[in-house]
Every structure is written in structure tokens, then in C-alpha cells.
Enzyme design. Structure first.
Site, mmCIF file in Angstrom:
data_model
loop_
_atom_site.group_PDB
_atom_site.id
_atom_site.type_symbol
_atom_site.label_atom_id
_atom_site.label_comp_id
_atom_site.label_asym_id
_atom_site.label_seq_id
_atom_site.Cartn_x
_atom_site.Cartn_y
_atom_site.Cartn_z
ATOM 1 N N THR A 49 0.855 -1.192 0.000
ATOM 2 C CA THR A 49 0.000 0.000 0.000
ATOM 3 C C THR A 49 0.887 1.237 0.000
ATOM 4 O O THR A 49 2.064 1.179 0.374
ATOM 5 C CB THR A 49 -0.852 0.086 1.284
ATOM 6 O OG1 THR A 49 0.040 0.206 2.419
ATOM 7 C CG2 THR A 49 -1.731 -1.138 1.451
ATOM 8 N N ASP A 50 0.309 2.364 -0.350
ATOM 9 C CA ASP A 50 0.950 3.636 -0.032
ATOM 10 C C ASP A 50 0.803 3.821 1.480
ATOM 11 O O ASP A 50 0.043 3.096 2.134
ATOM 12 C CB ASP A 50 0.306 4.786 -0.814
ATOM 13 C CG ASP A 50 1.251 5.982 -0.930
ATOM 14 O OD1 ASP A 50 2.205 6.093 -0.123
ATOM 15 O OD2 ASP A 50 1.032 6.826 -1.825
#
Ligand SMILES: *[C@@H]1O[C@H](CO)[C@@H](O)[C@H](O)[C@H]1NC(C)=O
Ligand SMILES: *[C@@H]1O[C@H](CO)[C@@H](O)[C@H](O)[C@H]1NC(C)=O
Ligand SMILES: *[C@@H]1O[C@H](CO)[C@@H](O)[C@H](O)[C@H]1NC(C)=O
Ligand SMILES: *[C@@H]1O[C@H](CO)[C@@H](O)[C@H](O)[C@H]1NC(C)=O
Ligand SMILES: *[C@@H]1O[C@H](CO)[C@@H](O)[C@H](O)[C@H]1NC(C)=O
Ligand SMILES: *[C@@H]1O[C@H](CO)[C@@H](O)[C@H](O)[C@H]1NC(C)=O
Ligand SMILES: *[C@@H]1O[C@H](CO)[C@@H](O)[C@H](O)[C@H]1NC(C)=O
Ligand SMILES: *[C@@H]1O[C@H](CO)[C@@H](O)[C@H](O)[C@H]1NC(C)=O
Length: 869
Positions: free
Chosen positions: A288-289
Site C-alpha cells: 500500500t501507499d
């Protein structure tokens, strides 16, 4: 030095404190209700396990040996970050000490090691794109990888190939390589190959449709926007650079915060399981970011492999969607054991593939402080302390590469009466704060969150500290015998003017990431628009009124408007120096004083008016709910749009002058692999993937009582209290379309990047490039394809598909340049067949070569002749 982390905490927390928990979307991954008309994200399950590509077999086989021996706690450890501010790097996974796997260190940025010291601050992507030099793109990648390795960074968070530059005001376009999928793809792929040749793992990002900074994340009253993208536009524009990154072997990929078709990128089964892991054959791991993880089970089954930095909706509370909750989800049967094994083997296989099992350094720096000693886990508040910064110098001779990139990017747009190059004895009057230093000091703004002094990069997480900076002022004064500096943005009164004076006017335009607002611009250029900052237009006009010879030097993140002054008689030359990084001054004087001819080309279009763009690429802001950002312009962004709308821009994509002239001659076209069918040969079948014991492991493997160490408050662990009480009796409410039966394989897939037949060379164009002028210089041959209407689809008239830069050519010297085209380069995405379709035998394809999209003297017609106009 500032006390540890306070700056970083303040800047990162401003948006987070406003953010409310994003609901776990386990049941609403495919909420049709919210979706814009016609745009929804079909389910694609299960996740295709990695390990079926021959190139990765050895790495997967080693990973299998290790992973099949891991306990549940060990597996979960590798999938989940240890928490925000819970280690030296911006993110780190848990470790598996028993099997020799350390906490893997993940660190920004695409242009250098962020928040460190004794590192190189390279020019960012947009500058690299402007070089049109594939060797330099690779060389910079190698240097980035060496610096990552030297600091003990396992995964360097770059390159960025999304944003692509759909929105000219978009805040982070400068981190990528230009507003064209091929330029972006070659820039990204060369960077990946260079970086990973050193053993550092690249993380290509942000997947996908992250074209605006504002509202990319949710707040209490808004949800991160949805980019609604049709299938063909996704394939032909936004996915293209990711496909090339996967083909280059990229080890990891970071998802975007925002949604595509109202399904969040970090839990979209169509984007991750379907397009990325099946069609593109991605063998690495998906992360994920930072804090872009929105659900537990839903994200796991949709194809996410790593949660970063591990925290749940609200950071620093010791909560995670994964970590111990992933342990629970496996024990309660909701996340199949196979899916967990695949997450872990993807991470471990990548680690093996790039040789990180052998002598890879541990982190010897801290992203949290510049002090030598500090807390080891700042987020824990009560943390043991120790040496966190060893100040290891990783710069080597990388300043040579940094300077070469900045120099080769310099793009000469206009040079009336050959006013450039300058002579060292010219009488120069230099104006603009953009020529000087930041008066507050080098790196005085955290994450470069200000525009003071020469603009070397945009702002946000995509930055690095400058180890030193040679300003234009310093570089010019070391060469010019007769230069006067007015480091001000307001034209000073009382400047003496003599007829031979040449005024150099420095102007800039900045943008960056959403968590910092600079001069009223929240990342995107909301306030500044496409105008130069600090009244740059006024400064140029004032200088143009007094002096008859004005050279404008522009440092910019993207397109700016030049209309107020470009046609003034005294504005003789315009130089776009993009974002030069630490070698700002020397790279500029290398060119303006004539040691090198300029050889950069525009990586985007310079418009005459912002109204020339389609309305659909405007920034969107909205106080409540979710923005539906529908890509109604389809394939028509940047030059593709200008050509279609029959608008002449101020400067075309690809434009760039030299001090010398070049002639393209003797073009010839050869057919390589024949295009004897519209669609590529059938895809290869997948190799069998490693298999594992699929029984639910023993709960005791994640019991707190099994952990033999001192627990750190708020740190994220895989352990649970009383895990033996968890049973797999209840069935999880899986999303519509969920299945554990292997999905039918996509016909466009079959290897890394897609069906290998797509990447066979079908045509090569050869031509001779001769330096016909009086100075040494480098030329760029840009190849654009024009596809025939017989394909039956509305397709952009011209599309860049290849380029080559010559070596330094002396006057009279020539070089034979060969440009290769693959089947995919001359195909369109057929949304019905779900495959790439090319004109049979290349019938009707026109191949153009030249200096810019608006200057294409060479034409080769497939099946016909080549000519030079
Ligand atoms: C988004 O919706 C469009 C329009 O229905 C469709 O063509 C496309 O495949 C969808 N993409 C994804 C990733 O769901
Ligand atoms: C697990 O490790 C042991 C000890 O190193 C080794 O003998 C065994 O083969 C491994 N098991 C598997 C399934 O790889
Ligand atoms: C999980 O990782 C932590 C460090 O992040 C480590 O202390 C712990 O021992 C690891 N657990 C296992 C089972 O390896
Ligand atoms: C299993 O645990 C996860 C994580 O807490 C939870 O989201 C999920 O709903 C649980 N499954 C069932 C069937 O209760
Ligand atoms: C730090 O850097 C040096 C030199 O690159 C390296 O040998 C070492 O392993 C690194 N890590 C630690 C923890 O010292
Ligand atoms: C790079 O840095 C070294 C050491 O500071 C310096 O001697 C050298 O001139 C620099 N090279 C370039 C190309 O600027
Ligand atoms: C440039 O190339 C063209 C076409 O090959 C040729 O006709 C022309 O003479 C060349 N011009 C120069 C100045 O070399
Ligand atoms: C598979 O795992 C289960 C649970 O840990 C264990 O009881 C079983 O013996 C394993 N099977 C094999 C063939 O190793």
C-alpha cells in the site's frame, strides 16, 4: 539540528489528524451504488500465485524452501509493517530472525535517499525524461540503487510512473518522466533495471489513476476520489508504463490512495489479481501507499501483499488491518492459507531474486532524525535509544551522473539570432531569486516544502536533502567576467543598462505532494495555475522593457504559460532547465556558455492557454462525498489532445533546439517478426507454481506466550492472546464474485509485462543522423506511429513509441540510429477480445521520425517507401 522527527511528525500528521477511519470495505468493495454511471470494477478472484515465470523459478524455489518452513507468526511478520515511526526507515516489515531475514527497510524517494545525509539529490523524473537518453536513465538508476544499498535500504520507493501528467496542474507529475506513456515507460523501466542491478528492489508507483493530489485520501467528510477510467484508456495510457516496469522485472509495486471505478486501488481485485498479477504477470509484491490500507480480509483476497507502514485507520495506536488481525483471519479461515503463503513467497522470492540474502547491509541511517543517537522506535514514545545515524557517505562519483542528467535535460525552446551560447566576457545582468540560494539555508524547508532560491525539485515525499547546491549565481560568477546579480523577483530600480547587456531572467513554477501547502498550493497548482511563481511574468516583461537581449531561464515542474512575454522582441532565448537537483548551476553553465549544446526535449506540451486543454483534466475539488473524476477525454491528453483539437501549442511535445543542426537521411524500414495476424500468437501456459500445506496452522504459532522478547508499546506484532479460542466455523461474507477456483487465464498475459509475443520486434527503422552545423551536439530521433483507420477505432493521430539519442557528434559527423518497434507498439487494446490488435502485415501503418511531434521529416509507410521531407 532540529529535535528528532518533529518536523516530519508535524507535516505528516496535519492531514492524518483530520482523517477519520475509513470504513472496512470488506462488504462494499464493489459498491455499485457509489460508482459513477457505467464505471464499476468487476470482481476477479482468486489471486494468481506467483512463481509461474521461468525467470523467477529459481528465486521462487528458494523462497518455497524457506516459506514452507515458516510459522504463522513469521509469515505474518513479513506482510505487515512494524508501524509508523517504528524503525529507522519510513517503513519496515517485521523480521524472521530464525531464518535470517531482517526487518526489510523501505525508504523514499525516486530521486535519492530521503531524510538522509551524504546522499546525492538527483534530478527528478521529469528532468530525466527530458534527456531522452536511455543510457543516462539507466545510469541514474544504478547510482540510486548503489546509494540505497549503501544505506541499507532494501526497497527504494520509486520510480513513479503515475501520475502520468493527465492534469497539467497535478502536483506530482514532476516525479514521473513525462506526459506520454512511452516516455514514462522507458524512463521507468530503465530506472528499474539500473536500480535492481545493484540488488536494491525498486517499487514502481502509484498504481493507478493518481493524477491529482487534492482529495486523494479520505477525510471526515470526503472519500478519496474515484478515477473512472475505461478499459482501453487504462491499457493504452496509464497501465502502459506499469507494464514496462513489470517487464523490466520490478520487484515491488505501490498502490495509489485513490479509487478506480469506486474500488480502492489497494483492494481492487480487478486491478491487482486481474490486471497486474494475471495479465501483466507481476511476480513481485504489492504494497500500500503509507496509510493507504483500508481493510483486512478484503485487501488480502484482492491481491495486496504488504501493508505499509502497517498501521490501521488511525496510526500510532498499535492497530493494524493486518499484523495480528491477519493471523486471526487465517485462523478463522477467512483468508485462505494459500493466499498468505503467496504474499510471503512473493516477498521472499523478490528478496532472493535480487540477491539480498547475501551480504545486504542493514540500515545505517534514520529517516526520523539527523542526530547520531536517538530513539530506536520513535513512535513508541518510550523507546530504547542508540546510534541511529552512521552518516555513511554513499555519494561516490554520482554527482557526475546527476550533472549529466541535469545538463542533457536542458531544453532550448527559442534562440533568436543565436544569442546563446554566451561568452565569458559578455556583460550579464542576472535577475530572479531562482538564480540564488534559499536565504533561510540549504534544506531549511522539510521535504523541500517551499520555493526559495533556485528550484531544484518539487516538494513532498519524493525529495531528498541536498548535500550541497551549486546555484546558477555561483556557477555563472565562476565563469562570467562581467556579471551583475539582482537576486530579487521585483525588477530593481536604478539598474544601469547598456546596449550590449544580456539580461538573464530566472523564473520558476513549483508543485508537490498534498501534505504540504506552499504559497497557497496544496500540492496541485491551485493558486498558481500554470503561471510562473513570484510574478515571474512581470519580471521578464520588466527586463524586456529595459534590455534588448533577454534570456529567460525556467525551472519548472510542468507546463507554464509564456504568452505574456514570449513574442516580445527582446526575449531572444528561452531555456527550460526543468528541475536540476543539486547540480543546478554547473549543468546550466555547461550549456549556456557553450561547453555543450543543449539536447533536451520537452516531455510535455507548452500550451498557449490553459483553455486549450479539455475541461475534464481540470483539478476537481469538492467539500463532501467522493469526487467522481471521469476520464472522458480518453486517450486524448497532452499532445494527443492538441493534435485532435487542431490546436497549435506554443511549443510542441518533444521540441528542443540545439546550437548545431542535424539532418536525418537514408531512412529504411525493415520487417522483423511478420505481423501475420491481428492478434499475437497464443500465450504460453503458466509453469506450475510452488505448492504448500493448506491446512490452517496451529494457533499456538501466534500466541503471545510464544514470543521471546520485550514487547514495545504500539509496535505491530503478529501475536494474539488466546489464539486457540479462534475457530474457522463462521463463513466470511465474501464479496460478490469471490472464488477460490483458479481464474481462466487472460489471453493477453503469459509473461512479465504480458504475452511475450507482444514484445517481439516487428519493425526497425534505420536512418543516418548527421551534424550539419558548426558545433558539437547530440540529436534525438523520436519515432511516432500513425495507425490506420482500418483498425476501426478512433486512435490518436501520432503516438511516441520509441526514441534514441545519438552520441556527441562533431560537425560533419554522423551516426546510424536504429529504432525498434514491438507488436504492442503498433497495436490498440481490443476491449471485446481483451487483447492487443495490430493491422495485419502492418498494412497502412505510417512511421514518422523527427525532432518533435510537430517536426517529423522522415516518413516510412509499411509496405511502401521511406522518404525525407
Ligand atoms: C472501469 O469501468 C470501465 C467502464 O465500464 C471499464 O471499461 C473498465 O474495465 C473498468 N476498470 C476497472 C479497473 O474496473
Ligand atoms: C525446514 O528446515 C529444516 C532445518 O533447516 C530442514 O531440514 C527442512 O528441510 C526444512 N523444511 C522444509 C519443508 O523446507
Ligand atoms: C517478528 O518481527 C519482530 C521484529 O519486527 C521480531 O522481534 C519477532 O521476533 C518476529 N517474530 C518472529 C516469529 O520471527
Ligand atoms: C476473521 O478475522 C478477521 C480479522 O479480525 C475479521 O475481519 C473477519 O470478519 C473474521 N471472519 C469471520 C468469519 O468472523
Ligand atoms: C552501514 O553501512 C556500511 C557501509 O555501507 C555497511 O557496511 C553496514 O553494513 C551498514 N549497516 C550497519 C548497520 O552498519
Ligand atoms: C563531484 O564532487 C567532487 C567532490 O566534491 C568534485 O571534486 C567534482 O568536481 C564533482 N564533479 C562534478 C561533475 O561536479
Ligand atoms: C539533408 O538530407 C536530405 C535528405 O536526405 C538531403 O537531400 C539534403 O541535401 C541534406 N542536407 C544537408 C544540409 O546535408
Ligand atoms: C500441514 O499442516 C498441518 C497444520 O500445521 C499439520 O498438522 C500437518 O501435519 C501438515 N501436513 C503436512 C503434510 O506436512
Amino acid at each position: 539540528m532540529a529535535p528528532w522527527a518533529h518536523l516530519a511528525l508535524a507535516s505528516v500528521f496535519t492531514p492524518l489528524l483530520l482523517a477519520s477511519p475509513v470504513p472496512d470495505e470488506s462488504e462494499s468493495t464493489h459498491s455499485h451504488k457509489r460508482a459513477a454511471e457505467g464505471y464499476d470494477s468487476p470482481p476477479y478472484y482468486p489471486t494468481p500465485p506467483g512463481g509461474w515465470v521461468p525467470d523467477w523459478s529459481e528465486a521462487y524455489s528458494k523462497a518455497h524452501d524457506l516459506v514452507s518452513n515458516m510459522t504463522l507468526a513469521e509469515k505474518v511478520n513479513l506482510t505487515t509493517g512494524t508501524g509508523f515511526f517504528m524503525g529507522p526507515c519510513v517503513g519496515q516489515t517485521g523480521s524472521v530472525p530464525r531464518l535470517g531475514i531482517p526487518n526489510l527497510c523501505l525508504q523514499d524517494s525516486p530521486l535519492g535517499i530521503r531524510n538522509s545525509d551524504h546522499n546525492t539529490a538527483f534530478p527528478p523524473g521529469i528532468t530525466v525524461g527530458a534527456t531522452f537518453n536511455k543510457d543516462l536513465m539507466y545510469e541514474r538508476g544504478v547510482a540510486l540503487g548503489e546509494e540505497a544499498r549503501g544505506k541499507g535500504v532494501n526497497v527504494l520507493l520509486g520510480p513513479s510512473v503515475g501520475a502520468l501528467g493527465r492534469k497539467p496542474r497535478g502536483g506530482r507529475n514532476w516525479e514521473g518522466f513525462g506526459a506520454d506513456p512511452t516516455l514514462q515507460a522507458l524512463g521507468g523501466a530503465q530506472t528499474v533495471k539500473g536500480m535492481q542491478s545493484t540488488g536494491a528492489i525498486a517499487a514502481i508507483k502509484h498504481y493507478i489513476g493518481n493524477e491529482q493530489e487534492m482529495h486523494r485520501m479520505s477525510s471526515i467528510v470526503t472519500k478519496g476520489y474515484s478515477s473512472n477510467i475505461d478499459d482501453r484508456t487504462l491499457h493504452e495510457l496509464y497501465l502502459w508504463p506499469f507494464a514496462e516496469g513489470v517487464r523490466a522485472g520490478v520487484g515491488s509495486l505501490m498502490t495509489a490512495y485513490s479509487d478506480v471505478n469506486s474500488s480502492s486501488c489497494s483492494q481492487s481485485s480487478k486491478l491487482l489479481n486481474g490486471i497486474l498479477k494475471d495479465e501483466l504477470g507481476f511476480q513481485g509484491f504489492v504494497m500500500t501507499d503509507w496509510l493507504g490500507h483500508y481493510s483486512g480480509v478484503a485487501s488480502a483476497i484482492a491481491g495486496l501483499d504488504m501493508s505499509m507502514p502497517g498501521d490501521g485507520a488511525v496510526p500510532l495506536f498499535g492497530d493494524s488491518y493486518w499484523g495480528s488481525e491477519l493471523s486471526r483471519s487465517v485462523l478463522n479461515g477467512s483468508v485462505p492459507v494459500d493466499r498468505l503463503n503467496d504474499m510471503v513467497q512473493r516477498i521472499v522470492a523478490t528478496w532472493y531474486k535480487y540477491g539480498q540474502d547475501k551480504d545486504y547491509p542493514l540500515p545505517n541511517f534514520s529517516t526520523n532524525t539527523q542526530d547520531k543517537e536517538g530513539p530506536l522506535y520513535p513512535g513508541a514514545l518510550f523507546s530504547p535509544s542508540g546510534v541511529v545515524n552512521q552518516f555513511v557517505d554513499v555519494t561516490s562519483n554520482h554527482n557526475i551522473t546527476a550533472r549529466a542528467v541535469a545538463r542533457e535535460a536542458i531544453t532550448l525552446l527559442k534562440n533568436d539570432m543565436d544569442i546563446l551560447p554566451l561568452h565569458s566576457d559578455d556583460s550579464l545582468k542576472v535577475f530572479g531569486t531562482d538564480a540564488g540560494r534559499n536565504p533561510d539555508g540549504l534544506n531549511s524547508c522539510a521535504d523541500q516544502g517551499c520555493n526559495k532560491g533556485v528550484l531544484t525539485m518539487g516538494w513532498g515525499s519524493g525529495t531528498a536533502r541536498l548535500p550541497y547546491l551549486i546555484t546558477p549565481q555561483e556557477a555563472i560568477s565562476s565563469i562570467a567576467k562581467n556579471a551583475e546579480f539582482h537576486i530579487t523577483d521585483k525588477f530593481p530600480s536604478g539598474v544601469t543598462v547598456s546596449p550590449d547587456d544580456i539580461a538573464l531572467v530566472f523564473i520558476s513554477a513549483d508543485s508537490g505532494e498534498n501534505f504540504i501547502t506552499v504559497e497557497g498550493n496544496p500540492g496541485d497548482r491551485t493558486k498558481a495555475g500554470l503561471n510562473a511563481w513570484h510574478d515571474g511574468d512581470e519580471l521578464v516583461k520588466a527586463a524586456a522593457e529595459k534590455f534588448s537581449n533577454v534570456v529567460v531561464i525556467v525551472h519548472t515542474v510542468g507546463p507554464i504559460l509564456m504568452e505574456e512575454w514570449i513574442e516580445l522582441k527582446s526575449v531572444k532565448a528561452v531555456v527550460v532547465a526543468h528541475l536540476p537537483g543539486q547540480e543546478a548551476g554547473n549543468s546550466l553553465t555547461d550549456v549556456i556558455f557553450g561547453d555543450y549544446s543543449p539536447s533536451g526535449h520537452m516531455p510535455y506540451t507548452i500550451p498557449r492557454s490553459e483553455d486549450d486543454y479539455p475541461d475534464s483534466v481540470d483539478l476537481i475539488s469538492q467539500p463532501f462525498g467522493q469526487i467522481q473524476d471521469t476520464y472522458t477525454e480518453g486517450l486524448y491528453i497532452d499532445y494527443r489532445h492538441f493534435i485532435k483539437a487542431n490546436l497549435t501549442p506554443r511549443y510542441a511535445f518533444g521540441h528542443g533546439l540545439s546550437y548545431t543542426t542535424f539532418n536525418f537521411s537514408q531512412p529504411s524500414l525493415s520487417t522483423k517478426t511478420p505481423l501475420d495476424s491481428a492478434y499475437p500468437a497464443a500465450r504460453p501456459t503458466k509453469l506450475p507454481t510452488p505448492s504448500y500445506n493448506t491446512s490452517i496452522p496451529d494457533a499456538s504459532e501466534v500466541a503471545w506466550s510464544s514470543a521471546k522478547f520485550t514487547r514495545i508499546w504500539r509496535y505491530l506484532y503478529p501475536y494474539l492472546d488466546k489464539p486457540e479460542s479462534i475457530t474457522a466455523t463462521k463463513k466470511y461474507a465474501y464479496p460478490e464474485g469471490y472464488s477460490t477456483e483458479p481464474h481462466e487465464v487472460p489471453r493477453a498475459g503469459g509473461g512479465e509485462g504480458g504475452n511475450p509475443a507482444l514484445f517481439e520486434t516487428v519493425f526497425s527503422v534505420q536512418l543516418e543522423v548527421r551534424n550539419t552545423g558548426k558545433r558539437t551536439g547530440k540529436a534525438v530521433a523520436q519515432l511516432y506511429v500513425e495507425l490506420p483507420s482500418s483498425l476501426g477505432l478512433d486512435t490518436p493521430a501520432l503516438q511516441l513509441r520509441q526514441f534514441e539519442k545519438t552520441k556527441e557528434l562533431a560537425p560533419g559527423q554522423s551516426e546510424t540510429v536504429t529504432l525498434h518497434l514491438t507488436r504492442k507498439d503498433v497495436s490498440v487494446w481490443d476491449v471485446v477480445v481483451q487483447d492487443w490488435k495490430a493491422p495485419v502485415n502492418g498494412e497502412g501503418i505510417k512511421i514518422w521520425v523527427g525532432n518533435s511531434v510537430a517536426d517529423l521529416p522522415v516518413l516510412c509507410v509499411v509496405g511502401g517507401k521511406c522518404s525525407v521531407q
